[in-house]
Design an enzyme around this catalytic site. Structure first.
Site, PDB file in Angstrom:
ATOM      1  N   SER A 228     -39.036 -58.803 -84.990  1.00  0.00           N
ATOM      2  CA  SER A 228     -39.752 -57.687 -85.243  1.00  0.00           C
ATOM      3  C   SER A 228     -40.002 -58.081 -87.001  1.00  0.00           C
ATOM      4  CB  SER A 228     -39.244 -56.383 -84.917  1.00  0.00           C
ATOM      5  OG  SER A 228     -39.881 -55.278 -85.135  1.00  0.00           O
ATOM      6  N   ASP A 454     -45.889 -56.309 -75.737  1.00  0.00           N
ATOM      7  CA  ASP A 454     -44.989 -55.656 -76.860  1.00  0.00           C
ATOM      8  C   ASP A 454     -45.695 -54.489 -77.415  1.00  0.00           C
ATOM      9  OD1 ASP A 454     -43.913 -55.124 -78.923  1.00  0.00           O
ATOM     10  OD2 ASP A 454     -42.960 -57.278 -79.142  1.00  0.00           O
ATOM     11  N   HIS A 484     -40.380 -54.729 -76.474  1.00  0.00           N
ATOM     12  CA  HIS A 484     -40.231 -55.306 -77.784  1.00  0.00           C
ATOM     13  C   HIS A 484     -39.477 -56.669 -77.670  1.00  0.00           C
ATOM     14  CE1 HIS A 484     -41.070 -55.219 -82.027  1.00  0.00           C
ATOM     15  NE2 HIS A 484     -39.974 -54.891 -82.379  1.00  0.00           N
TER      16      HIS A 484
END
Length: 515
Positions: A228, A454, A484
């Site tokens: 991320s 995602d 995610h």
């Protein structure tokens, strides 16, 4: 409100567990008397996490009986004045389980946020990286401003309870004024409590800390696993230190070419896609979907719930109620992982019956609140790092003009994410740039893993990262999945490709697809 387009919920494992069943600052010792690259780390048994890290118990032993070890590393408060005051950077490691002769070095993790504590997150996911531990020491850290690393603080627990209950999707002039005033009040509290550290929490500062950590750990190259926001941090590191990049993986990739507004708009589309996928999955089950008779019915009922909550909240976790804002953020939290869809279903069932407990609990974890009513500094650090990084400062008038575009991207999340772009209004520190520079000519190959489902970092970001890194650097791997990130989905194809690269240096073929 926290900017969801940049925020990875750092407590995914803790959320699943709970649903199914003091702080280091700036040193006061004046100038440095030694070369920080020569410092020796004192590794000891890890203490229980501090409140800024989320609280809880000390990490459990590793599956083979080994212990997690913690230490602190000194880094300059101001990298433009490396001989000046220092701060402590909190570290954690699990030494390699394999033979020393096969050890490659340290593999440094950043799990995202920005604002997530690596010191608490790495042990929570440690079992997932057992294979990588056969040839690496697994290492993570609290980036500056986060957890035990000179944490940013803003409002107290009671004030944050009120802040996260506010109406973050204002419908009229009075509500807009109240929302903007609340954001200004939060930002002013950050400046009052943490003004000294605020200018020094940019991603470029954290990247320089990582290169110092590489040297202190004794590694010639930085071997890295970023998830991320950790992909943005990794990209900035590669730009600043291309010659020091070793084997690096970027998973759940932030699009480095977007402004904050574009990132929020992209995430509105991403969360809407995830909600569509959740609804389709629910109605496709053998038994009837308990929250709707069709995909459209599921989404219509959720929209009606949120509309009703705007004017009439329902009981949540006493004495707090489930508001429209809390329900929206709770739904978003559940969409971060397909493993949480069952909790979203149960939470919606509860809410339709007038009970907002599960959705409020999901919202709490997104915002860094534990069951004791204590907040980590996730939200404060998220704001501080984003606002130090991001140059744009949006106005109420600008957001109002953009609302139709956000609503077209997502009827459910559009308003919420549009108004969140005001989070840096009146911030005490000027933002650095419109978007990060991750160009890294000459760097070793970086494996860039994008997930088609995602919600938080949409799939297109992986391709944009590959292009921005430059020719011959980024190598894209596609995972056709949900949630995610890809590696932690436990997909064998993804894990096999990542492991082969990190352990043996085998770069997968360009365009490899896992499903």
């Amino acid at each position: 409100m926290p900017n969801l387009s940049r925020l990875r919920a750092a407590a995914l494992t803790a959320t699943a567990v709970l649903l199914s069943s003091v702080l280091a600052g700036c040193s006061d010792d004046g100038s440095q008397d030694e070369d920080l690259t020569a410092q020796e780390l004192s590794w000891k048994a890890c203490p229980a996490p501090a409140q800024a890290q989320g609280g809880g118990d000390a990490p459990s032993p590793l599956p083979d009986g080994g212990d997690w070890q913690c230490a602190t590393m000194k880094a300059p408060l101001d990298w433009d004045d490396p001989e000046g005051d220092t701060i402590d950077i909190a570290l954690i490691r699990a030494q390699t389980s394999g033979a020393e002769s096969r050890r490659i070095g340290s593999l440094i993790f950043n799990f995202g946020g920005p604002g997530g504590s690596g010191v608490t997150t790495l042990p929570a996911f440690g079992a997932d990286y057992a294979t990588l531990r056969t040839r690496y020491d697994l290492v993570s850290f609290d980036p500056r401003g986060v957890g035990r690393s000179a944490p940013v603080w803003c409002q107290n627990d009671q004030q944050l309870d009120v802040y996260f209950q506010q109406d973050a999707t204002p419908d009229d002039a009075i509500e807009r004024t109240e929302y903007v005033d609340n954001v200004k009040e939060f930002n002013a509290a950050c400046e009052k409590k943490s003004g000294r550290i605020l200018p020094h929490v940019r991603t470029t500062d954290a990247a320089r800390d990582m290169d110092l950590l590489r040297q202190v750990l004794g590694d010639d190259k930085l071997h890295y696993f970023g998830i991320s926001y950790g992909t943005e941090l990794g990209g900035v590191y590669a730009h600043l230190f291309p010659e020091n990049v070793g084997r690096a993986v970027f998973d759940a990739v932030v699009d480095p070419t977007e402004t904050p507004e574009q990132g929020s708009l992209g995430q509105a589309e991403g969360f809407q896609l995830a909600l569509d996928n959740f609804a389709e999955h629910c109605v496709s089950q053998v038994e009837d979907c308990p929250v709707g008779n069709s995909t459209q019915d599921v989404k219509a009922r959720i929209a009606k719930l949120l509309k009703d909550l705007d004017s009439k909240p329902i009981p949540g976790i006493f004495p707090r109620e489930l508001t429209q804002t809390a329900a929206t953020s709770g739904i978003a939290q559940a969409l971060y992982s397909q493993d949480f869809w069952e909790y979203l279903t149960e939470g919606l069932e509860q809410a339709y019956d007038g009970n907002g407990q599960i959705l409020l609990l999901l919202s709490d974890f997104l915002n860094g609140r534990n069951q004791n009513g204590e907040y980590s500094n996730l939200t404060a650090a998220n704001a501080a790092i984003n606002c130090a990084d991001d140059k744009p400062r949006y106005t109420t008038e600008y957001v109002e003009r953009k609302l139709p575009e956000f609503r077209a991207a997502s009827a459910l999340f559009g308003d919420y994410l549009a108004w969140s772009t005001l989070s840096c209004t009146d911030w005490a520190v000027q933002g650095a740039a419109d978007h990060p520079d991750v160009s890294a000519p000459g760097a070793a190959p970086i494996l860039v893993v994008g997930n088609t489902g995602d919600p938080a970092t949409p799939y297109e970001g992986a391709r944009k990262m590959v292009q921005a890194l430059g020719n011959g650097v980024g190598v894209e791997l596609t995972y056709q999945g949900q949630g995610h990130g890809a590696y932690d989905s436990k997909n064998k194809c993804v894990q096999g490709a990542v492991n082969a690269y990190l352990l043996d240096g085998k770069v997968p073929a360009v365009g490899t697809v896992c499903s």
